[in-house]
Scaffold this active site. Structure first.
Site, PDB file in Angstrom:
ATOM      1  N   ASP A 120      36.377  42.938  40.969  1.00 61.50           N
ATOM      2  CA  ASP A 120      36.899  42.013  39.976  1.00 61.50           C
ATOM      3  C   ASP A 120      38.149  41.353  40.555  1.00 61.50           C
ATOM      4  OD1 ASP A 120      37.237  40.771  37.462  1.00 61.50           O
ATOM      5  OD2 ASP A 120      38.674  42.318  36.884  1.00 61.50           O
TER       6      ASP A 120
ATOM      7  N   THR B 172      41.087  39.847  38.358  1.00 65.53           N
ATOM      8  CA  THR B 172      42.270  40.137  37.555  1.00 65.53           C
ATOM      9  C   THR B 172      42.471  41.636  37.397  1.00 65.53           C
ATOM     10  OG1 THR B 172      41.880  38.101  36.336  1.00 65.53           O
ATOM     11  CG2 THR B 172      43.433  39.667  35.376  1.00 65.53           C
TER      12      THR B 172
ATOM     13  N   ASP C  25      38.530  47.259  36.481  1.00 65.97           N
ATOM     14  CA  ASP C  25      39.503  47.985  35.653  1.00 65.97           C
ATOM     15  C   ASP C  25      39.374  47.703  34.172  1.00 65.97           C
ATOM     16  OD1 ASP C  25      40.409  45.372  35.601  1.00 65.97           O
ATOM     17  OD2 ASP C  25      42.526  45.941  35.636  1.00 65.97           O
TER      18      ASP C  25
END
Length: 799
Positions: A487, A489, A687
């Site tokens: 990912d 961000t 996350d």
């Protein structure tokens, strides 16, 4: 349907009433018609009581505040008055029963300590708790000392015949010489070594032959043969005698037993050491908490803290549980969780983690996660579960052990028969000695240790490195990863926007436009607003009073400051409001936008003041991590829901191989599935909740420890520090552990492959070599020691 645990009130149909908290006397008379005294239930009442009259019963989780005795273990409505049951604030969950399981056979579970009926290994608790000492290690250590003390004289008596200076038979009558060995050997074999026969018997009962089956057969044969020779030596022909005496093998039985105990003790001690990191983590937790109730404060054991309790944490104290600050602010040392040395500032509504250390200020917090739900407890349990889990490669060891033991028994029979019918005199002595040697040297204890020891040590080392392993299968699969999906961000970037540049039209107006923007953004809920406000706070700039405030959907915000209309938002909106923007300023903004910056324009009345460039900064460790992953041969794929321009800017700067943007969680999961279908072994690092489907879809999910619980639970590996460099460490750990397992399996297979033919006496016709059963026992124990020592090398992996 509600389960009523202790109903104490009974009613007839005629005696039911409306349960009005304050019933009218006439209404009560009509609806609470009492039955005759002979028929009236002892516990009957007319409910002439008020809400709250009923005190929470001891041990009840939910209760009715109107009806005495109505208790339940789940929420719902009272079956008598219909009122919603209330939770008992004093209720304490009962201590969960400890379940014990086998590290090698997780399907074996029981509610008390013991040994695995399949492999004989000591069962371990599934839940982790602090322990002052390992009782298994202590018990085996006592057995080791006792067996060594008793076996040593037997060894001297047998081996001393080869050394004239210590030949005990010269000054000890022959019958006494044999009886002393018999007594000492019996004490060793059936005293400290009694557990070997108990485990062998259980293996026969469960039709699961294991190493203890072979040891018991070998030791038992040597002891039984020698005992018969002592009791009735006349049964043995002259051809079996040496110097007029029947050879005894008590020293083999006694010393082999002592060596087996030594191997078991070393194994238990090694397994105990692998749990030291877990025990150290458990020791970090606070022992008590200071609970605040109605203005009163009291210190209570940590087990008594409940969700919703208000706790006071003073300077220098450990934060007792996970929760949220409700009053005060402080600096908190979170290095135990994040690995970052600098303390973190915490204010109201910020989350804190149990076992971290409060440094400067006192504060109140609300407990949100207690007991096994805290982050520390979850980390500990994750490590413990992973240490017990089995890697798929262990199936090879299990399959080999399945046919290995029967094959060894067959080879033993053939060895005995071969020496008995084809060997030199004394044939029976040779047959017994060599068949016992085969049984002893073939014990597959090293084979059984090869995988569990490496997994346990590797998982423990990973915990110290900040890499939490959910199960051994994830650790094994991580070795084969070819593609890493990540990912953007929060994984590649910090995950929080920062005002990077302030570009005013007039050079000396930088602070002025920042004050204007921050004063309006302070009233906005936009995700980028906080970045502007934080930049103003960092520079110590005062915010101006806003006379009115208006949010224009999809465009920006506006308000009046010191009599002037201030607009903060998109360039297109300002231009539609008739505000002209110089081309050189537009060019500067577009250059920053190509570098993944978001531009916020500021205008005062109808005059453009400048712009603020906001960006989610790339983590300082990310470029180094990306370079290391490329060096390991991985192809990096970035999947993000962010806009394409920003994603491509970040991807280009980091050298990401494949950049895909504007994706939904379903898209990320689909791409992971497509890569796997194409033959790639995929690891996914993320996350957030939006990453959870892809984390579960990937061959190996890697969650950032700074992310959400959902992401962590969907992943096979978790990086406690949230640092992308941890992925490289995790993959390197996987490669080291799997290399170590293969080395252990090689040692075990080669050892048995070479040892069995020698023990059977195949080299005797050519070299005259025979393997003494006692030497075979020592070699068997040393094979286990070599596997353990090789596994413990993983503790020295460079972090």
């Amino acid at each position: 349907m509600e389960k009523i645990l202790k109903p104490k009130i009974t009613h007839t149909a005629m005696n039911d009433c409306c349960h009005d908290p304050k019933p009218d006397p006439e209404k009560k008379k009509s609806c609470c018609t009492e039955p005759p005294a002979a028929e009236k239930p002892a516990s009957s009442c007319c409910h002439d009581h008020h809400h709250g009259d009923v005190k929470p019963p001891v041990g009840a989780k939910y209760f009715c505040p109107m009806c005495p005795g109505v208790e339940s273990d789940s929420p719902g409505d009272c079956p008598k008055c219909g009122m919603a049951l209330e939770r008992n604030p004093t209720w304490k969950a009962p201590a969960s029963q400890t379940i014990y399981t086998c590290p090698m056979h997780p399907e074996i579970e029981q509610d008390h300590p013991g040994n695995c009926p399949k492999c004989g290994m000591a069962l371990e608790p599934k839940t982790v708790s602090p322990a002052d000492e390992n009782h298994e290690v202590v018990s085996l250590q006592r057995k080791l000392w006792l067996s060594a003390a008793l076996a040593f004289p037997v060894f001297l008596m047998a081996m001393g015949e080869m050394l004239p200076a210590v030949q005990m038979s010269r000054w000890m009558p022959e019958p006494v010489f044999g009886w002393v060995q018999l007594v000492l050997a019996t004490l060793v074999v059936f005293g400290p070594g009694g557990f070997i026969f108990a485990k062998a018997w259980r293996s026969l009962q469960h039709q699961s032959l294991n190493m203890f089956t072979l040891i018991a057969l070998g030791v038992g044969t040597a002891w039984l043969y020698s005992s018969v020779a002592v009791f009735v030596p006349g049964l043995f022909p002259h051809s079996l005698r040496h110097g007029g005496r029947v050879p005894l093998y008590f020293e083999a039985a006694a010393v082999i037993t002592a060596l087996v105990i030594l191997g078991q003790w070393l194994e238990a001690k090694a397994r105990s050491k692998t749990g030291q990191a877990v025990q150290a983590l458990l020791g970090l937790a606070a022992k008590t908490a200071r609970r605040v109730t109605d203005g009163n404060e009291e210190d209570v054991p940590l087990d008594d803290v409940r969700i919703g309790d208000v706790l006071r944490v003073r300077p220098g104290e450990k934060i007792p549980v996970d929760g949220v600050l409700t009053e005060g602010e402080s600096m908190v040392d979170e290095s135990m969780i994040t690995g970052e040395p600098l303390p973190v500032f915490k204010k109201m509504e910020d989350r804190v983690v149990g076992a971290t250390i409060n440094q400067t200020g006192a504060f109140l917090m609300r407990a949100e996660k207690v007991g096994s739900e805290t982050l520390l407890s979850q980390i500990v349990q994750m490590v413990a579960d992973a240490q017990r889990s089995r890697a798929p490669i262990q199936r090879l060891a299990d399959q080999v052990a399945g046919w290995f033991v029967p094959a060894v028994v067959m080879i033993t029979i053939l060895t005995f028969a071969g020496w008995m019918f084809l060997g030199p005199e004394p044939r029976l002595a040779f047959a017994i000695a060599n068949s016992v040697a085969v049984l002893i040297i073939a014990c597959p204890c090293a084979l059984g240790l090869a995988t569990p020891m490496s997994i346990m040590v590797g998982v423990g080392k990973g915990a110290l490195m900040g890499v939490l392993v959910r199960d051994a299968a994830a650790l094994e699969c991580a070795e084969k990863v070819t593609h890493l999906i990540t990912d953007k961000t929060g994984t590649l970037t910090e995950g929080r926007p920062v005002a990077k540049q302030i570009v005013p039209v007039e050079a000396d107006k930088e602070d002025h436009i920042l004050i204007l923007a921050a004063s309006l953004e302070h009233l906005s809920e936009h995700p980028l607003a906080q970045a502007v406000v934080n930049r103003a706070k960092e520079k110590g700039l005062p915010l101006s009073r806003v006379e009115f405030f208006e949010s224009v959907t999809g465009a920006g915000i506006m308000g009046r400051i010191e009599g002037k209309v201030v607009r903060v938002g998109k360039r297109a909106w300002l231009e539609t409001e008739g505000i002209g923007i110089p081309q050189d300023l537009v060019s500067s903004a577009e250059a920053l936008q190509k570098k993944a910056h978001t531009v916020i324009w500021i205008a005062e009345d109808q005059v453009i003041g400048g712009f603020i460039a906001v960006a989610d900064p790339i983590k300082a460790s990310t470029p180094e991590a990306v370079a290391a992953l490329h060096a390991m041969g991985l192809r990096l794929v970035m999947l993000t829901g962010d806009n394409r321009q920003t994603a491509e800017a970040v991807g280009r700067e980091l050298g990401i191989d494949d950049i895909r943007a504007e994706l939904t969680p379903a898209d990320k999961q689909r791409i992971a599935r497509e890569l796997r279908a194409g033959g790639a072994v995929v690891a996914m690092a993320g996350d957030g909740i939006n990453d959870a489907p892809a984390l579960a879809e990937a061959d190996v999910g890697i969650a950032m420890g700074t992310g959400t619980d959902v992401a962590i639970r969907s992943a096979g590996l978790t990086l406690v520090k949230g640092d992308l460099r941890g992925i490289g460490r995790a993959l390197e750990l996987s490669r080291e552990v799997m290399r170590n397992i293969r080395q252990n399996l090689f040692f075990a297979f080669v050892y048995n492959a070479l040892g069995i033919p020698i023990a059977a006496g195949l080299l005797y016709p050519l070299t005259g070599w025979l393997l003494n059963p006692m030497v075979a026992g020592a070699a068997m124990a040393l094979s286990s020691v070599s596997v353990i020592a090789n596994a413990l090398r993983l503790r020295h992996i460079r972090e």
